[in-house]
Write an enzyme that holds these catalytic residues in place. Structure first.
Site, PDB file in Angstrom:
ATOM      1  N   LYS A  40      -0.547-115.903  46.483  1.00  0.00           N
ATOM      2  CA  LYS A  40      -1.094-116.696  45.383  1.00  0.00           C
ATOM      3  C   LYS A  40      -0.793-116.086  44.026  1.00  0.00           C
ATOM      4  O   LYS A  40      -0.910-114.886  43.839  1.00  0.00           O
ATOM      5  CB  LYS A  40      -2.610-116.813  45.580  1.00  0.00           C
ATOM      6  CG  LYS A  40      -3.273-117.855  44.717  1.00  0.00           C
ATOM      7  CD  LYS A  40      -4.615-118.239  45.292  1.00  0.00           C
ATOM      8  CE  LYS A  40      -5.319-119.293  44.493  1.00  0.00           C
ATOM      9  NZ  LYS A  40      -4.532-120.408  44.029  1.00  0.00           N
ATOM     10  N   GLY A  45      -2.300-108.126  43.993  1.00  0.00           N
ATOM     11  CA  GLY A  45      -1.143-107.714  44.795  1.00  0.00           C
ATOM     12  C   GLY A  45       0.102-108.528  44.477  1.00  0.00           C
ATOM     13  O   GLY A  45       1.209-107.991  44.387  1.00  0.00           O
ATOM     14  N   CYS A  46      -0.082-109.822  44.296  1.00  0.00           N
ATOM     15  CA  CYS A  46       1.056-110.709  44.022  1.00  0.00           C
ATOM     16  C   CYS A  46       1.627-110.440  42.632  1.00  0.00           C
ATOM     17  O   CYS A  46       2.842-110.502  42.426  1.00  0.00           O
ATOM     18  CB  CYS A  46       0.636-112.167  44.175  1.00  0.00           C
ATOM     19  SG  CYS A  46       0.043-112.524  45.849  1.00  0.00           S
ATOM     20  N   THR A  47       0.757-110.119  41.689  1.00  0.00           N
ATOM     21  CA  THR A  47       1.204-109.775  40.340  1.00  0.00           C
ATOM     22  C   THR A  47       2.003-108.476  40.388  1.00  0.00           C
ATOM     23  O   THR A  47       3.102-108.390  39.837  1.00  0.00           O
ATOM     24  CB  THR A  47      -0.001-109.648  39.387  1.00  0.00           C
ATOM     25  OG1 THR A  47      -0.675-110.913  39.337  1.00  0.00           O
ATOM     26  CG2 THR A  47       0.431-109.248  37.993  1.00  0.00           C
ATOM     27  N   GLY A  50       5.450-109.059  42.009  1.00  0.00           N
ATOM     28  CA  GLY A  50       6.343-109.739  41.073  1.00  0.00           C
ATOM     29  C   GLY A  50       6.824-108.818  39.972  1.00  0.00           C
ATOM     30  O   GLY A  50       7.997-108.833  39.584  1.00  0.00           O
TER      31      GLY A  50
END
Length: 159
Positions: A40, A45-47, A50
Protein backbone atom coordinates in the site's frame (compact mmCIF):
# COMPACT_ATOMS: atom_id res chain seq x y z
CA UNK A 1 -4.04 -15.88 -17.64
CA UNK A 2 -1.82 -18.52 -16.04
CA UNK A 3 0.84 -17.72 -13.49
CA UNK A 4 4.40 -16.90 -14.40
CA UNK A 5 7.14 -19.49 -14.04
CA UNK A 6 10.84 -18.88 -13.41
CA UNK A 7 12.99 -19.18 -16.57
CA UNK A 8 9.90 -18.93 -18.80
CA UNK A 9 8.59 -16.03 -20.91
CA UNK A 10 6.30 -13.59 -19.11
CA UNK A 11 3.03 -13.07 -21.01
CA UNK A 12 2.40 -9.53 -22.20
CA UNK A 13 0.37 -7.37 -19.86
CA UNK A 14 -1.15 -3.91 -19.94
CA UNK A 15 -1.60 -1.84 -16.76
CA UNK A 16 -2.57 1.77 -16.03
CA UNK A 17 0.29 3.84 -14.66
CA UNK A 18 1.21 7.20 -13.24
CA UNK A 19 1.84 9.89 -15.84
CA UNK A 20 -1.44 9.03 -17.62
CA UNK A 21 0.24 6.06 -19.33
CA UNK A 22 -0.58 2.46 -19.99
CA UNK A 23 2.41 0.21 -19.46
CA UNK A 24 2.82 -2.85 -21.67
CA UNK A 25 5.55 -5.42 -21.22
CA UNK A 26 6.22 -5.46 -24.98
CA UNK A 27 7.13 -1.74 -24.84
CA UNK A 28 10.30 -2.66 -22.93
CA UNK A 29 11.87 -5.20 -25.28
CA UNK A 30 15.65 -5.06 -25.00
CA UNK A 31 15.59 -3.85 -21.37
CA UNK A 32 15.60 -5.54 -18.00
CA UNK A 33 12.40 -4.92 -16.04
CA UNK A 34 12.21 -4.80 -12.24
CA UNK A 35 8.65 -5.15 -10.95
CA UNK A 36 8.35 -4.71 -7.23
CA UNK A 37 4.95 -5.45 -5.69
CA UNK A 38 4.12 -3.77 -2.41
CA UNK A 39 1.00 -3.68 -0.20
CA UNK A 40 0.00 0.00 0.00
CA UNK A 41 1.08 3.55 -0.83
CA UNK A 42 2.05 5.89 2.00
CA UNK A 43 2.83 3.15 4.55
CA UNK A 44 6.23 3.01 6.28
CA UNK A 45 7.67 -0.17 4.71
CA UNK A 46 6.36 0.61 1.24
CA UNK A 47 7.69 4.17 1.43
CA UNK A 48 11.12 2.91 2.54
CA UNK A 49 11.19 0.32 -0.25
CA UNK A 50 10.27 2.90 -2.89
CA UNK A 51 12.88 5.33 -1.56
CA UNK A 52 15.54 2.64 -1.82
CA UNK A 53 14.72 2.03 -5.50
CA UNK A 54 14.54 5.82 -6.02
CA UNK A 55 17.95 6.38 -4.46
CA UNK A 56 19.53 3.67 -6.63
CA UNK A 57 17.72 4.40 -9.90
CA UNK A 58 20.94 5.50 -11.60
CA UNK A 59 22.51 2.10 -10.90
CA UNK A 60 19.51 0.35 -12.43
CA UNK A 61 19.65 2.62 -15.49
CA UNK A 62 23.37 1.85 -15.97
CA UNK A 63 22.39 -1.83 -16.16
CA UNK A 64 19.69 -1.22 -18.79
CA UNK A 65 16.90 -1.78 -16.27
CA UNK A 66 13.54 -0.06 -15.82
CA UNK A 67 11.89 -0.12 -12.37
CA UNK A 68 8.14 -0.16 -11.66
CA UNK A 69 6.32 -0.31 -8.34
CA UNK A 70 2.99 -2.19 -8.35
CA UNK A 71 0.12 -2.14 -5.87
CA UNK A 72 -3.67 -2.18 -5.89
CA UNK A 73 -3.88 1.56 -5.15
CA UNK A 74 -5.57 3.77 -7.74
CA UNK A 75 -3.54 5.81 -10.24
CA UNK A 76 -4.71 8.95 -8.41
CA UNK A 77 -3.33 7.72 -5.06
CA UNK A 78 -0.14 6.59 -6.86
CA UNK A 79 0.31 10.07 -8.37
CA UNK A 80 0.29 11.65 -4.90
CA UNK A 81 2.68 9.03 -3.48
CA UNK A 82 5.06 9.31 -6.44
CA UNK A 83 5.10 13.12 -6.23
CA UNK A 84 5.53 13.23 -2.45
CA UNK A 85 8.43 10.74 -2.55
CA UNK A 86 9.90 12.11 -5.83
CA UNK A 87 10.02 8.65 -7.40
CA UNK A 88 11.73 8.81 -10.82
CA UNK A 89 9.85 5.67 -11.92
CA UNK A 90 6.19 4.97 -12.56
CA UNK A 91 3.80 3.18 -10.25
CA UNK A 92 1.39 0.68 -11.78
CA UNK A 93 -2.19 0.46 -10.58
CA UNK A 94 -3.45 -3.12 -10.42
CA UNK A 95 -6.91 -2.54 -8.99
CA UNK A 96 -8.36 -5.54 -10.85
CA UNK A 97 -5.48 -7.69 -9.54
CA UNK A 98 -4.65 -9.18 -12.96
CA UNK A 99 -0.93 -8.54 -12.55
CA UNK A 100 -1.07 -9.67 -8.90
CA UNK A 101 -2.68 -12.94 -10.00
CA UNK A 102 -0.21 -13.43 -12.86
CA UNK A 103 2.70 -13.10 -10.41
CA UNK A 104 0.82 -14.90 -7.58
CA UNK A 105 1.42 -12.21 -4.95
CA UNK A 106 -2.04 -12.04 -3.33
CA UNK A 107 -1.86 -13.93 -0.02
CA UNK A 108 -3.81 -14.23 3.20
CA UNK A 109 -1.80 -12.38 5.83
CA UNK A 110 -2.27 -11.78 9.55
CA UNK A 111 -2.56 -8.14 10.50
CA UNK A 112 -3.30 -7.17 14.07
CA UNK A 113 -4.74 -10.62 14.76
CA UNK A 114 -7.05 -10.59 11.71
CA UNK A 115 -6.64 -12.46 8.46
CA UNK A 116 -6.59 -10.10 5.50
CA UNK A 117 -6.07 -10.63 1.79
CA UNK A 118 -3.19 -8.53 0.52
CA UNK A 119 -0.07 -8.23 -1.57
CA UNK A 120 2.94 -10.17 -0.31
CA UNK A 121 5.97 -7.93 -0.82
CA UNK A 122 7.71 -9.49 -3.85
CA UNK A 123 10.08 -8.45 -6.66
CA UNK A 124 10.53 -9.94 -10.13
CA UNK A 125 13.35 -9.47 -12.61
CA UNK A 126 12.49 -9.92 -16.29
CA UNK A 127 15.29 -10.04 -18.86
CA UNK A 128 15.38 -8.24 -22.24
CA UNK A 129 13.85 -11.33 -23.93
CA UNK A 130 10.86 -11.21 -21.49
CA UNK A 131 12.08 -14.24 -19.51
CA UNK A 132 11.51 -14.22 -15.74
CA UNK A 133 15.07 -14.68 -14.48
CA UNK A 134 14.75 -13.97 -10.72
CA UNK A 135 12.05 -13.66 -8.11
CA UNK A 136 12.12 -12.61 -4.49
CA UNK A 137 9.12 -13.38 -2.29
CA UNK A 138 8.27 -12.48 1.32
CA UNK A 139 11.04 -9.93 1.19
CA UNK A 140 12.31 -7.70 3.95
CA UNK A 141 12.79 -4.09 2.83
CA UNK A 142 16.24 -3.62 4.38
CA UNK A 143 18.98 -4.40 1.82
CA UNK A 144 16.48 -5.78 -0.71
CA UNK A 145 17.24 -3.17 -3.37
CA UNK A 146 20.95 -4.05 -3.09
CA UNK A 147 20.11 -7.75 -3.60
CA UNK A 148 18.20 -6.90 -6.79
CA UNK A 149 21.07 -4.71 -8.03
CA UNK A 150 23.58 -7.49 -7.36
CA UNK A 151 21.48 -10.04 -9.28
CA UNK A 152 21.11 -7.55 -12.14
CA UNK A 153 24.86 -6.88 -12.15
CA UNK A 154 25.61 -10.62 -12.25
CA UNK A 155 23.18 -11.02 -15.17
CA UNK A 156 24.51 -8.07 -17.15
CA UNK A 157 28.06 -9.38 -16.76
CA UNK A 158 27.02 -12.80 -18.05
CA UNK A 159 25.01 -11.39 -21.02
Amino acid sequence: MSQIVLDQPVPDFEVPSTGEKTIKLTDFRGKFLVLYFYPKDNTPGCTQEGQSFRDNIGEFAKRNAVVFGVSRDSVKVHEGFKCKQQFPFDLLSDQDEKLCQLFDVIKIKNMYGKQVRGIERSTFLIDPQRILVREWRKIKVKDHCQEVLKALTDLTISH
